[in-house]
Structure formats: structure tokens, C-alpha cells
Write a protein that holds these residues in place. Structure first.
Motif, PDB file in Angstrom:
ATOM      1  N   VAL A 148      -2.098 -13.495  -3.025  1.00  0.00           N
ATOM      2  CA  VAL A 148      -2.141 -13.015  -1.360  1.00  0.00           C
ATOM      3  C   VAL A 148      -0.813 -13.104  -0.945  1.00  0.00           C
ATOM      4  CG1 VAL A 148      -3.040 -13.311   0.844  1.00  0.00           C
ATOM      5  CG2 VAL A 148      -4.684 -13.137  -1.211  1.00  0.00           C
ATOM      6  N   LEU A 149      -0.311 -14.178  -1.273  1.00  0.00           N
ATOM      7  CA  LEU A 149       1.358 -14.548  -0.454  1.00  0.00           C
ATOM      8  C   LEU A 149       2.176 -13.398  -1.009  1.00  0.00           C
ATOM      9  CD1 LEU A 149       1.444 -18.323  -0.546  1.00  0.00           C
ATOM     10  CD2 LEU A 149       1.084 -16.982   1.447  1.00  0.00           C
ATOM     11  N   THR A 150       2.077 -13.029  -2.391  1.00  0.00           N
ATOM     12  CA  THR A 150       3.009 -12.150  -2.822  1.00  0.00           C
ATOM     13  C   THR A 150       2.887 -10.599  -2.547  1.00  0.00           C
ATOM     14  OG1 THR A 150       3.362 -13.611  -4.939  1.00  0.00           O
ATOM     15  CG2 THR A 150       3.833 -11.170  -5.056  1.00  0.00           C
ATOM     16  N   LEU A 151       1.558 -10.153  -2.529  1.00  0.00           N
ATOM     17  CA  LEU A 151       1.277  -8.874  -2.234  1.00  0.00           C
ATOM     18  C   LEU A 151       1.253  -8.536  -0.538  1.00  0.00           C
ATOM     19  CD1 LEU A 151      -1.409  -8.074  -5.094  1.00  0.00           C
ATOM     20  CD2 LEU A 151       1.068  -8.070  -4.779  1.00  0.00           C
ATOM     21  N   ALA A 152       0.940  -9.400   0.082  1.00  0.00           N
ATOM     22  CA  ALA A 152       0.716  -9.331   1.706  1.00  0.00           C
ATOM     23  C   ALA A 152       2.070  -9.406   2.448  1.00  0.00           C
ATOM     24  CB  ALA A 152      -0.288 -10.318   2.151  1.00  0.00           C
ATOM     25  N   GLN A 153       3.151  -9.646   1.719  1.00  0.00           N
ATOM     26  CA  GLN A 153       4.248  -9.835   2.271  1.00  0.00           C
ATOM     27  C   GLN A 153       5.406  -8.597   1.882  1.00  0.00           C
ATOM     28  OE1 GLN A 153       6.179 -13.812   3.051  1.00  0.00           O
ATOM     29  NE2 GLN A 153       4.599 -14.214   1.244  1.00  0.00           N
ATOM     30  N   SER A 154       6.454  -8.308   2.547  1.00  0.00           N
ATOM     31  CA  SER A 154       7.187  -7.239   2.241  1.00  0.00           C
ATOM     32  C   SER A 154       8.353  -7.523   1.315  1.00  0.00           C
ATOM     33  CB  SER A 154       7.988  -6.669   3.435  1.00  0.00           C
ATOM     34  OG  SER A 154       8.665  -7.761   4.209  1.00  0.00           O
ATOM     35  N   ASN A 155       8.052  -8.189   0.394  1.00  0.00           N
ATOM     36  CA  ASN A 155       8.984  -8.408  -0.684  1.00  0.00           C
ATOM     37  C   ASN A 155       9.226  -7.162  -1.398  1.00  0.00           C
ATOM     38  OD1 ASN A 155       6.453 -10.547  -1.223  1.00  0.00           O
ATOM     39  ND2 ASN A 155       8.056 -11.493  -0.900  1.00  0.00           N
ATOM     40  N   TYR A 156      10.244  -7.061  -1.818  1.00  0.00           N
ATOM     41  CA  TYR A 156      10.802  -5.928  -2.731  1.00  0.00           C
ATOM     42  C   TYR A 156       9.929  -5.583  -3.833  1.00  0.00           C
ATOM     43  CZ  TYR A 156      15.456  -6.657  -0.564  1.00  0.00           C
ATOM     44  OH  TYR A 156      16.403  -6.567   0.457  1.00  0.00           O
ATOM     45  N   TYR A 157       9.441  -4.437  -4.098  1.00  0.00           N
ATOM     46  CA  TYR A 157       8.240  -3.968  -4.957  1.00  0.00           C
ATOM     47  C   TYR A 157       8.795  -4.519  -6.473  1.00  0.00           C
ATOM     48  CZ  TYR A 157      10.878  -0.095  -7.008  1.00  0.00           C
ATOM     49  OH  TYR A 157      11.663   1.049  -7.553  1.00  0.00           O
ATOM     50  N   SER A 209       5.400   1.782 -13.772  1.00  0.00           N
ATOM     51  CA  SER A 209       4.835   0.239 -14.673  1.00  0.00           C
ATOM     52  C   SER A 209       4.703  -0.566 -13.618  1.00  0.00           C
ATOM     53  CB  SER A 209       5.920   0.071 -15.591  1.00  0.00           C
ATOM     54  OG  SER A 209       7.175  -0.362 -14.930  1.00  0.00           O
ATOM     55  N   ILE A 210       5.485  -0.898 -12.682  1.00  0.00           N
ATOM     56  CA  ILE A 210       5.184  -2.183 -11.582  1.00  0.00           C
ATOM     57  C   ILE A 210       3.764  -1.856 -10.846  1.00  0.00           C
ATOM     58  CG2 ILE A 210       6.220  -3.217  -9.618  1.00  0.00           C
ATOM     59  CD1 ILE A 210       8.801  -3.254 -10.703  1.00  0.00           C
ATOM     60  N   ALA A 211       3.491  -0.568 -10.504  1.00  0.00           N
ATOM     61  CA  ALA A 211       2.398  -0.217  -9.871  1.00  0.00           C
ATOM     62  C   ALA A 211       1.244  -0.513 -10.743  1.00  0.00           C
ATOM     63  CB  ALA A 211       2.596   1.242  -9.396  1.00  0.00           C
ATOM     64  N   VAL A 212       1.256  -0.211 -12.033  1.00  0.00           N
ATOM     65  CA  VAL A 212       0.115  -0.575 -12.989  1.00  0.00           C
ATOM     66  C   VAL A 212      -0.098  -1.937 -13.157  1.00  0.00           C
ATOM     67  CG1 VAL A 212      -0.513  -0.163 -15.257  1.00  0.00           C
ATOM     68  CG2 VAL A 212       0.401   1.726 -14.042  1.00  0.00           C
ATOM     69  N   LEU A 213       0.998  -2.668 -13.368  1.00  0.00           N
ATOM     70  CA  LEU A 213       1.022  -4.077 -13.397  1.00  0.00           C
ATOM     71  C   LEU A 213       0.456  -4.894 -12.094  1.00  0.00           C
ATOM     72  CD1 LEU A 213       4.436  -4.841 -15.149  1.00  0.00           C
ATOM     73  CD2 LEU A 213       2.209  -5.170 -16.125  1.00  0.00           C
ATOM     74  N   TRP A 260       0.852  -1.169  -0.066  1.00  0.00           N
ATOM     75  CA  TRP A 260       0.134   0.037   0.084  1.00  0.00           C
ATOM     76  C   TRP A 260       0.850   1.204  -0.067  1.00  0.00           C
ATOM     77  CZ3 TRP A 260      -4.468   1.507  -1.081  1.00  0.00           C
ATOM     78  CH2 TRP A 260      -5.080   2.772  -0.591  1.00  0.00           C
ATOM     79  N   GLU A 261       1.934   1.379   0.872  1.00  0.00           N
ATOM     80  CA  GLU A 261       2.824   2.416   0.791  1.00  0.00           C
ATOM     81  C   GLU A 261       3.409   2.630  -0.487  1.00  0.00           C
ATOM     82  OE1 GLU A 261       6.905   3.776   3.125  1.00  0.00           O
ATOM     83  OE2 GLU A 261       5.801   2.120   3.455  1.00  0.00           O
ATOM     84  N   PHE A 262       3.980   1.332  -1.235  1.00  0.00           N
ATOM     85  CA  PHE A 262       4.584   1.641  -2.512  1.00  0.00           C
ATOM     86  C   PHE A 262       3.633   2.350  -3.521  1.00  0.00           C
ATOM     87  CE2 PHE A 262       4.848  -0.687  -6.682  1.00  0.00           C
ATOM     88  CZ  PHE A 262       5.844  -0.123  -7.226  1.00  0.00           C
ATOM     89  N   LEU A 263       2.328   1.587  -3.657  1.00  0.00           N
ATOM     90  CA  LEU A 263       1.320   1.802  -4.487  1.00  0.00           C
ATOM     91  C   LEU A 263       1.049   3.520  -4.344  1.00  0.00           C
ATOM     92  CD1 LEU A 263      -0.930  -1.054  -4.598  1.00  0.00           C
ATOM     93  CD2 LEU A 263       0.650  -0.330  -6.649  1.00  0.00           C
ATOM     94  N   THR A 264       0.768   3.973  -3.278  1.00  0.00           N
ATOM     95  CA  THR A 264       0.217   5.420  -2.911  1.00  0.00           C
ATOM     96  C   THR A 264       1.454   6.353  -3.278  1.00  0.00           C
ATOM     97  OG1 THR A 264       0.864   5.089  -0.555  1.00  0.00           O
ATOM     98  CG2 THR A 264      -1.376   4.645  -1.193  1.00  0.00           C
ATOM     99  N   ARG A 265       2.650   5.859  -2.808  1.00  0.00           N
ATOM    100  CA  ARG A 265       3.819   6.684  -3.164  1.00  0.00           C
ATOM    101  C   ARG A 265       4.211   7.063  -4.696  1.00  0.00           C
ATOM    102  NH1 ARG A 265       6.985   4.318  -0.820  1.00  0.00           N
ATOM    103  NH2 ARG A 265       8.278   3.184  -2.687  1.00  0.00           N
ATOM    104  N   THR A 266       4.077   5.677  -5.150  1.00  0.00           N
ATOM    105  CA  THR A 266       4.425   5.840  -6.725  1.00  0.00           C
ATOM    106  C   THR A 266       3.309   6.424  -7.420  1.00  0.00           C
ATOM    107  OG1 THR A 266       5.565   3.739  -6.274  1.00  0.00           O
ATOM    108  CG2 THR A 266       5.035   4.377  -8.517  1.00  0.00           C
ATOM    109  N   LEU A 267       2.045   6.198  -7.095  1.00  0.00           N
ATOM    110  CA  LEU A 267       1.158   6.722  -8.156  1.00  0.00           C
ATOM    111  C   LEU A 267       0.831   8.300  -7.725  1.00  0.00           C
ATOM    112  CD1 LEU A 267      -1.368   3.945  -7.962  1.00  0.00           C
ATOM    113  CD2 LEU A 267       0.135   4.419  -9.619  1.00  0.00           C
ATOM    114  N   GLN A 268       1.188   8.569  -6.662  1.00  0.00           N
ATOM    115  CA  GLN A 268       1.051  10.156  -6.271  1.00  0.00           C
ATOM    116  C   GLN A 268       2.240  10.933  -6.855  1.00  0.00           C
ATOM    117  OE1 GLN A 268       1.011  10.427  -1.981  1.00  0.00           O
ATOM    118  NE2 GLN A 268      -1.252   9.873  -1.998  1.00  0.00           N
TER     119      GLN A 268
END
Length: 399
Positions: free
Chosen positions: A335-344, A302-306, A285-293
Motif C-alpha cells: 500500500v505504501l508503495t502503490l498509493a504514493q506518487s513514486n516514479y513507476y 513489463s512494470i505494469a504487468v509486474l 492508476w493513470e500509469f496502468l491505464t495509459r500503459t495497458l491501453q
């Protein structure tokens, strides 16, 4: 006047019709029917991936083999050639850091077998192992999706999976994503055919491939529950298959814990080396909001859009008629991918085996006109192969 005898004239004949092409022997015809589309898609995707990757390598002395064994591939090859470490690893400052124990064992075991059987170098053995796993995955997925939908939809899924989706290049690298895809598809196909011993075995192997193998176990459990509900009685086959599948990941985690003398050893290695932990999607969520803003950096954008496209595709697949085990498998990977703190920048690669979010697009393209279908798939394949080559050659971080 004497009459002139009529001489017999040859009757005109039609030109001989061309001989029909000799039919393939029945076993070969069945084999081509089962594996032909997968072989064609694999060959086309391989050529396109390698051509674009080779064209984009600009660093002197860098080869295709170097790129196809980069990043995590080096860990797998190190495990295959030298085995696992027997202790924690530390930085020169004395801080705990990650090591090869974070990587599950099935892929390096197969690399070692290929190396022993062929005598190829470790790097080439790793690449060959990934190719064999991908080819097996494509054949199996074509059969599974063909059973669930149509043969045309199944072929479109293969193109989207192996070429069009960004980071499909990872299936051709010395990474374990192709092996996870192969074992997951085999377990799902076996469960759909009610071949429970095979389903349990392949789900067990998936659990030794990646942490996301838990998604295969969950899918098999759902398939078993559906079978028990249909039969309205307890059956040993589905229950035994599910029980077997549930043992593999805990078995490896226990082995790491026993090797290092610490019950939390595997999780400690993961956190120290890659800062990977369950955070309920907070980092995403932090990555998406920061990147899209901010819109800073075309790769993050591009990764946020993907990621948003993956979520949309998953939501559309949930709304449609989807076989529940396949739905559970794909949704669990997401869920396992997006709910963990992997590098974006790793998330598109980790999402690549999910399969589920490709089904709505594949169904729509299968119903479209042939010219439209070919044009869309060709354009998407060019972009997908280029995107993976860019991240592997120009992007400075691991994928």
C-alpha cells in the motif's frame, strides 16, 4: 595309508565397508542447518546477478562497483562520508530541490562503521554493508517461513526473493532495501518467538531505515495485540516493544525538522526532489491505464504487468492462512508503495522487500515435483537477474 592332515584355510571375509563421513561437530551442524540454505541461495544469486550484470555493461570505463553504487547508492555513500546537509538545497534558478535529508540514517551509519572497521573504500563499504544485511535477512526469513510453513517452502521463498523476482538485484546494491528486509524479518521472527525486547529493537531500527519501516511497526503492533488477546491481560513486554518501535521514524523526522527549522522539512525535501507524496494511488492508476491501453515501451508494459502480479500474489496470500503480522507487514509495504506518487520504474524495487506476495507461489512450488520446482526456479531466476541487470545498465532512469 597315512591320512593327509587338513590345513587351516583362512575364512573368507566381506570387504570392509566404507567409513562413514565424519560428522560435523554439533555446534557446526546446528549452524549449517540454520544457515546453510540461506548461504547457498545467497551465493548462487550473487554469482548469477554479477555475471549477468558484468556481461551487460557496455559503457567503456564502467565497472561493477559503479553500477552497484548507482543512483540512490550515491546519496547513501555521500551521507556516510560527509554527513547530512544542514539546509535546504536550491537549483540555480532558486527553486527548492531534494537533497540527502530525504534518506533515512541507519544504512549510512552502518556503511561508516564498515568503512572504519575495514578500511575499505566508501563504495566497497556500501556494497559490503548491503551484502551483510541481505545474508542476515535470508537466514532470518528462512527460519521465520520455516516456522510458519515448511523448510522446503522457506528455501523456495529465498530463491524467489533473492533471484527470481525482478529487481532483486537491488538487495546486492548499496541501497537500504536489504537492511529493511533484515530488520523486518528479525522483528517478525522475534515477535513470533515472543522475544519482545528484540522485536521492539529491530522494529525501531526498521523505522530508521526507510519510510516503509512503518510497515514493520504496524506488524509488531498486530503481533502485540494478538499476544494480549491470547493472554487476556496487559503485558509490559508487547506494549513496551510497540511503544519503542513507534518512536524511530518520528524521531528522524523531528531531527530533520529541527535541523532545518521547519516542521514539514522532510516532506518538503521529498516533494521537491522526487515528487513523492500520498495520492491514494491516482498516479498508479493513470500509469496502468495509459500503459495497458497504448502498449508503448516494453519496460513500462513489463512494470505494469509486474505490479498486477504483485497485487494478485498479495490477494492470494490474504485468502490463505497467513500469520497476521506477516500479512500486515507485506500488505502495508504494498500500500505504501502503490498509493504514493513514486516514479513507476522504482515500484518493483520498492515492492521487493514486501515478501508476502511470494508466499502463494512458494507454497505451490514446494508441493510440486522436484524436477518441476528446479526448472521453474532456474528459469525464473535467470529472468529476474537479467531484468535487474537490464534496468541498471540499459534503462536510462533511476531505479
Amino acid at each position: 595309508m597315512p591320512t593327509t592332515a587338513l590345513t587351516d584355510r583362512p575364512t573368507p571375509t566381506a570387504p570392509p565397508s566404507p567409513r562413514p563421513a565424519p560428522a560435523l561437530p554439533e555446534p557446526l551442524a546446528r549452524l549449517w542447518h540454520a544457515a546453510g540454505p540461506a548461504l547457498a541461495v545467497y551465493a548462487g544469486a550473487l554469482v548469477l546477478h554479477l555475471t549477468l550484470l558484468a556481461a551487460m555493461i557496455t559503457r567503456p570505463g564502467t565497472t561493477l562497483t559503479d553500477r552497484l553504487t548507482a543512483w540512490d547508492g550515491r546519496h547513501f555513500l555521500e551521507i556516510a562520508s560527509a554527513g547530512y546537509p544542514d539546509a535546504y538545497s536550491y537549483t540555480p534558478e532558486g527553486e527548492l530541490t531534494g537533497n540527502d535529508l530525504a534518506f533515512f540514517p541507519l544504512f549510512p551509519i552502518l556503511v561508516r562503521l564498515v568503512h572504519a572497521a575495514t578500511g575499505l573504500s566508501w563504495s566497497v563499504s556500501g556494497i559490503v554493508t548491503a551484502q551483510l544485511a541481505l545474508l542476515a535477512a535470508l537466514v532470518t526469513i528462512h527460519r521465520l517461513v520455516g516456522r510458519l510453513y515448511t523448510r522446503r517452502t522457506a528455501t523456495v521463498v529465498l530463491v524467489l526473493l533473492a533471484a527470481a523476482q525482478p529487481m532483486s538485484l537491488v538487495f546486492f546494491m548499496a541501497y537500504s532495501e536489504s537492511l529493511l528486509l533484515a530488520t523486518a524479518a528479525a522483528a517478525l521472527l522475534a515477535a513470533h518467538r515472543r522475544a519482545w525486547p528484540a522485536a521492539g529493537l529491530f522494529a525501531f531500527l526498521a523505522g530508521l531505515t526507510r519510510p516503509a519501516g512503518l510497515a514493520v511497526v504496524a506488524a509488531l503492533a498486530v503481533a502485540a495485540l494478538l499476544e494480549l488477546r491470547r493472554e487476556r491481560r496487559l503485558l509490559p513486554g508487547p506494549l513496551a516493544a510497540t511503544a519503542l518501535a513507534c518512536t524511530s521514524t518520528p524521531l528522524y523526522l523531528w531531527w530533520v525538522a529541527d535541523r532545518l527549522g521547519d516542521a514539514d522539512a522532510w516532506f518538503a525535501v521529498q516533494r521537491a526532489g522526487w515528487d513523492t507524496h500520498w495520492d491514494w494511488g491516482a498516479s498508479l492508476w493513470e500509469f496502468l491505464t495509459r500503459t495497458l491501453q497504448t502498449g508503448e515501451g516494453w519496460v513500462p508494459v513489463s512494470i505494469a504487468v509486474l505490479i498486477l502480479a504483485h497485487l494478485l500474489g498479495t490477494a492470494l496470500a490474504v485468502r490463505r492462512t497467513t500469520w497476521p503480522p506477516l500479512l500486515v507487514y507485506g500488505a502495508t509495504v504494498v500500500v505504501l508503495t502503490l498509493a504514493q506518487s513514486n516514479y513507476y520504474h522504482c515500484k518493483p524495487r520498492l515492492l521487493a522487500p514486501a515478501l508476502l506476495f511470494l508466499l502463494p507461489a512458494a507454497g505451490a512450488l514446494a508441493r510440486a515435483r522436484r524436477s518441476t520446482r528446479i526448472a521453474v526456479l532456474a528459469g525464473a531466476a535467470l529472468f529476474g537477474c537479467w531484468y535487474g541487470a537490464y534496468l541498471l545498465t540499459a534503462w536510462r532512469y533511476a531505479i
